[in-house]
Design a protein around this motif. Structure first.
Motif, short mmCIF file in Angstrom:
data_model
loop_
_atom_site.label_atom_id
_atom_site.label_comp_id
_atom_site.label_asym_id
_atom_site.label_seq_id
_atom_site.Cartn_x
_atom_site.Cartn_y
_atom_site.Cartn_z
N LEU A 258 0.83 -1.21 0.00
CA LEU A 258 0.00 0.00 0.00
C LEU A 258 0.86 1.26 0.00
O LEU A 258 0.60 2.20 -0.76
CB LEU A 258 -0.94 -0.02 1.20
N LEU A 259 1.90 1.28 0.83
CA LEU A 259 2.78 2.45 0.85
C LEU A 259 3.55 2.58 -0.46
O LEU A 259 3.70 3.69 -1.00
CB LEU A 259 3.75 2.35 2.03
N GLY A 260 4.05 1.46 -0.97
CA GLY A 260 4.84 1.51 -2.19
C GLY A 260 4.03 1.95 -3.40
O GLY A 260 4.49 2.78 -4.19
N THR A 261 2.83 1.41 -3.55
CA THR A 261 2.00 1.78 -4.70
C THR A 261 1.60 3.25 -4.62
O THR A 261 1.62 3.97 -5.64
CB THR A 261 0.74 0.90 -4.74
N LEU A 262 1.24 3.71 -3.43
CA LEU A 262 0.89 5.11 -3.26
C LEU A 262 2.07 6.02 -3.59
O LEU A 262 1.91 7.06 -4.26
CB LEU A 262 0.42 5.36 -1.82
N ALA A 263 3.27 5.63 -3.18
CA ALA A 263 4.47 6.43 -3.47
C ALA A 263 4.74 6.50 -4.97
O ALA A 263 5.08 7.56 -5.50
CB ALA A 263 5.68 5.85 -2.73
N VAL A 264 4.60 5.37 -5.65
CA VAL A 264 4.83 5.36 -7.11
C VAL A 264 3.80 6.23 -7.82
O VAL A 264 4.15 7.02 -8.71
CB VAL A 264 4.80 3.91 -7.65
N PHE A 265 2.53 6.10 -7.44
CA PHE A 265 1.49 6.91 -8.08
C PHE A 265 1.74 8.41 -7.86
O PHE A 265 1.40 9.22 -8.74
CB PHE A 265 0.12 6.53 -7.51
N GLY A 266 2.30 8.77 -6.72
CA GLY A 266 2.47 10.18 -6.41
C GLY A 266 3.77 10.78 -6.87
O GLY A 266 3.95 12.01 -6.81
N THR A 267 4.70 9.96 -7.36
CA THR A 267 6.00 10.49 -7.81
C THR A 267 6.20 10.39 -9.32
O THR A 267 7.03 11.11 -9.88
CB THR A 267 7.15 9.75 -7.10
N VAL A 268 5.49 9.50 -9.98
CA VAL A 268 5.61 9.33 -11.43
C VAL A 268 4.35 9.85 -12.09
O VAL A 268 3.23 9.48 -11.70
CB VAL A 268 5.84 7.86 -11.81
N ALA A 269 4.47 10.72 -13.06
CA ALA A 269 3.32 11.27 -13.77
C ALA A 269 2.48 10.16 -14.39
O ALA A 269 3.02 9.16 -14.88
CB ALA A 269 3.77 12.25 -14.85
N HIS A 270 1.17 10.31 -14.34
CA HIS A 270 0.27 9.25 -14.78
C HIS A 270 0.54 8.81 -16.21
O HIS A 270 0.59 7.59 -16.50
CB HIS A 270 -1.18 9.72 -14.64
N ASP A 271 0.72 9.74 -17.11
CA ASP A 271 0.97 9.38 -18.51
C ASP A 271 2.25 8.59 -18.67
O ASP A 271 2.32 7.68 -19.51
CB ASP A 271 1.03 10.65 -19.37
N GLU A 272 3.26 8.90 -17.88
CA GLU A 272 4.52 8.17 -17.94
C GLU A 272 4.39 6.79 -17.30
O GLU A 272 4.94 5.80 -17.79
CB GLU A 272 5.62 8.96 -17.23
N LEU A 273 3.62 6.71 -16.23
CA LEU A 273 3.49 5.46 -15.50
C LEU A 273 2.77 4.40 -16.32
O LEU A 273 3.11 3.21 -16.25
CB LEU A 273 2.73 5.70 -14.19
N THR A 274 1.78 4.80 -17.11
CA THR A 274 1.02 3.82 -17.89
C THR A 274 1.88 3.09 -18.92
O THR A 274 1.54 1.98 -19.32
CB THR A 274 -0.15 4.50 -18.62
N GLY A 275 3.00 3.69 -19.33
CA GLY A 275 3.87 3.04 -20.30
C GLY A 275 5.17 2.53 -19.71
O GLY A 275 6.07 2.12 -20.46
#
Length: 468
Positions: A258-275
């Motif tokens: 839960l902490l790790g996923t939240l951290a990734v979502f909040g530090t990597v831009a959504h458009d970049e994360l999807t790819g």
């Protein structure tokens, strides 16, 4: 009518190998190693790749993760209770067979076995994405495929060396990844930027549809909650330690997830994360700049995945081993060497390797997601049968006498776990359910052959006894 193979009664067996046959390569697991087995199998490739896989659904996937955690803990508690009743190697297979007979036990074993070796192939595909951060492989498909195969065979060789080495590898891998991952997850919260989250529901399928679909993918990250129960025969004092290891391992993994996923979502831009093919590396690079952080995380990801493959290789051999001893799987699955079902390990790694080769030769676009959804469906079959077995025993009043409060509590947990499993089947999607059902139907043919063989043996034994 079921086959005439007698069931083995629950005993105080604490290892999968008779005491007189143990060697220096065989060692039963205590609570720390059993907990490490659970946590190590749960925290595998999932935490490192799944944030990117569910990002297209939007931040609703964070809600799905929270709901999934509640369901996973309910399953963990149910498996702990079941292990108290039947502390033997085989886990879901043992519970389904004891409650509903040979055919249900076979379906649980067959489905769980499919889940294990398909998961190994998926983990290998995920691991290559992080290996590519360290050693550029993306321009060479043969090199990428060879790396994926190597990542599968190294843990298999560790298993073939004996349970003593399986436990050692699992404990070291878990320790090496637990502390750094927790530090990254907590540290990422200090760099959290709400603008990176993107829309709440980005798939266009509606909130409920996106919630179910993302949860089906995310279940892959919690596969392994049953690890200690499946290997109960190799755990010291299983009635006590299996339940504890299951809860401790699942809860520890849930905090990191839960902490790790939240951290990734909040530090990597959504458009970049999807790819992204290495979202945790991208998150660390975004936090600290440069590429050194992403390289360090890639190393940790590989350690984690190798540790998960090590544990899953053992689990993939334990269930067919238990079924083979009861005459429901081919007899060669029951062969053991140094405490490890060697035939099961070899067959599993060969099948996973063939699936990996097929994926890369047919094109690996979206392969991880496809494999994850197939394993979601196949995993829910033994999960649902296990929770149904618990409901059966509670409703029929069989087994240990317990207080009314505990009976109600266990009943609620079993109902939550069963509803959770059915919800995941619905969220897997038609394609995954279709492929999963094909796998199940192939197993029905195997069961028909084994059942007929057992009947012939029983008839032959009866004739011999009559002539005598």
């Amino acid at each position: 009518m079921t086959t005439t193979v007698p069931r083995t009664e629950p005993t105080a067996v604490t290892t999968g190998e008779p005491a007189g046959k143990r060697s220096r390569h065989t060692r039963s697991f205590g609570l720390p190693v059993a907990t490490a087995l659970v946590m190590g199998n749960i925290i595998g490739g999932g935490i490192f790749l799944l944030p990117a896989s569910v990002a297209p659904f939007g931040t609703v996937s964070l809600v799905a993760f929270a709901v999934l955690t509640v369901g996973a803990i309910a399953l963990a508690l149910v498996f702990g209770r079941l292990a108290e009743r039947h502390p033997r190697t085989g886990g879901p297979y043992v519970y389904a067979r004891e409650a509903f007979g040979d055919f249900a036990g076979f379906l649980a074993a067959w489905s769980y076995w499919i889940t294990a070796w398909v998961s190994n192939a998926a983990l290998a595909v995920a691991a290559v994405g992080y290996l590519d951060v360290l050693v550029p492989l993306h321009d060479s498909r043969p090199a990428t495929m060879a790396a994926a195969l190597l990542l599968q065979w190294l843990p298999a060789l560790a298993n073939l060396a004996g349970t003593r080495y399986v436990g050692a590898v699992q404990l070291v891998a878990t320790v090496m990844k637990f502390v750094p991952l927790l530090l990254v997850a907590v540290g990422g919260l200090f760099f959290f930027d709400a603008d990176n989250l993107g829309p709440f529901e980005a798939s266009g399928s509606g909130t409920l549809g996106a919630l179910s679909a993302s949860a089906a993918i995310l279940l892959f990250s919690y596969l392994g909650v049953e690890s200690a129960a499946v290997s109960a025969g190799e755990v010291r004092d299983p009635r006590r330690n299996v339940g504890r290891a299951t809860i401790l391992g699942t809860a520890g993994a849930a905090v990191i997830y839960l902490l790790g996923t939240l951290a990734v979502f909040g530090t990597v831009a959504h458009d970049e994360l999807t790819g992204s093919t290495a979202p945790f590396s991208d998150a660390v690079n975004a936090m600290f700049g440069g590429a050194w952080g992403g390289t360090a995380v890639a190393c940790m990801a590989l350690v984690s995945m190798v540790g998960a493959l090590n544990g899953w290789t053992l689990l993939s051999a334990q269930t067919p081993y238990a079924a083979a001893r009861d005459g429901l799987f081919p007899a060669f699955f029951a062969r053991k060497r140094r405490g490890v079902p060697t035939a099961g390990v070899l067959v599993t790694v060969v099948l996973a390797s063939l699936l990996t080769v097929y994926n890369y030769t047919a094109g690996s676009g979206g392969v991880f997601e496809v494999l994850v959804l197939v394993t979601t469906f196949t995993a829910t079959v033994p999960y649902l049968l296990s929770t149904a077995a618990q409901i059966h025993w509670l409703a029929s009043g069989q087994g240990h006498r317990v207080s009314t409060a505990r009976l109600v509590r266990d009943g609620v947990l079993a109902a939550v776990a069963a509803a959770f499993s059915l919800w995941l089947v619905a969220g897997s999607g038609y394609a995954a359910v279709y492929q999963g059902v094909l796998f199940l139907f192939a197993g029905v043919l195997v069961y028909a052959w084994m059942s007929a063989r057992n009947r012939r043996k029983a008839a032959s034994a009866g004739d011999s006894a009559g002539r005598a």
